[in-house]
Design a protein around this motif. Structure first.
Motif, short mmCIF file in Angstrom:
data_model
loop_
_atom_site.label_atom_id
_atom_site.label_comp_id
_atom_site.label_asym_id
_atom_site.label_seq_id
_atom_site.Cartn_x
_atom_site.Cartn_y
_atom_site.Cartn_z
N ALA A 146 0.86 -1.19 0.00
CA ALA A 146 0.00 0.00 0.00
C ALA A 146 0.89 1.23 0.00
N GLN A 184 -4.68 5.12 4.03
CA GLN A 184 -6.02 4.69 3.61
C GLN A 184 -5.95 3.35 2.89
N GLU A 185 -4.98 3.21 1.97
CA GLU A 185 -4.79 1.93 1.28
C GLU A 185 -4.40 0.84 2.28
N GLU A 222 -7.50 -0.50 3.83
CA GLU A 222 -8.22 -1.34 2.86
C GLU A 222 -7.52 -2.69 2.68
N MET A 223 -6.19 -2.67 2.55
CA MET A 223 -5.43 -3.91 2.37
C MET A 223 -5.51 -4.76 3.64
N GLU A 275 -7.96 -4.92 5.75
CA GLU A 275 -9.29 -5.54 5.84
C GLU A 275 -9.46 -6.72 4.90
N CYS A 276 -8.76 -6.71 3.76
CA CYS A 276 -8.94 -7.84 2.83
C CYS A 276 -7.83 -8.89 2.96
#
Length: 138
Positions: A42, A46-47, A50-51, A53-54
Motif C-alpha cells: 500500500a 487509507q490503502e 483497505e489492504m 481488511e482484505c
C-alpha cells in the motif's frame, strides 16, 4: 504424549510506504525469506486500512509520513479494530520522535529506514511470533 512439530505457517506481512522503490525493495527482501509471505503493498494509510481488511496480515511494516493518511492515523485505526495485529513503525524521523512513536500504543515496535535488511527482517519475525502467540492465547 508425543508432540509432532508442524511446519510453521507463513507469516503474513503488509508493506506500506509512499515510495514505490521502498515498497518493492521491502517486498523483495521479505518475500525471499522462509515462512514470510508479503500479502499486500500500500502507498498510504487509507490503502493500508483497505489492504488490512482484505488481506488480514500478522505484521504491518508501516511508514509514518505518507500522503492521504499518515502511518499514525492508520495504525490507530487498525489497532482499534485488531489489537493483536503487530505494527512496525518504519521511518527516517529523528531518534527523539522515534522514541515517542515507540511509546504510542498503536505501534508494537519501530525501525529506522537506515537499519540493515537483516535487522528489519529480525524485527518482522519477532513481531510475527508475538502475533502468533497472541492469536494462540486469545
Amino acid at each position: 504424549m508425543l508432540m509432532l512439530s508442524r511446519p510453521s505457517p507463513n507469516l503474513r506481512v503488509l508493506v506500506v510506504d509512499d515510495h514505490e522503490l521502498t515498497r518493492i525493495s521491502l517486498k523483495l527482501a521479505l518475500a525471499c525469506q522462509e515462512n514470510i509471505q508479503v500479502v499486500g503493498l500500500a502507498s498510504n494509510g487509507q490503502e493500508a486500512i483497505e489492504m488490512f481488511e482484505c488481506c488480514h496480515p500478522d505484521v504491518i511494516v508501516l511508514d509514518l509520513h505518507m500522503p492521504v493518511m499518515d502511518g499514525w492515523s492508520a495504525s490507530h485505526y487498525i489497532k482499534s479494530i485488531s489489537p493483536k495485529t503487530q505494527i512496525l513503525a518504519y521511518s527516517s524521523i529523528e531518534e527523539a520522535h522515534l522514541q515517542c512513536t515507540k511509546a504510542m500504543s498503536s505501534f508494537d515496535d519501530v525501525c529506522k529506514k537506515e537499519a540493515s535488511t537483516t535487522e528489519l527482517i529480525a524485527l518482522v519475525r519477532q513481531l510475527g511470533q508475538r502475533a502468533g502467540n497472541s492469536s494462540l492465547s486469545g
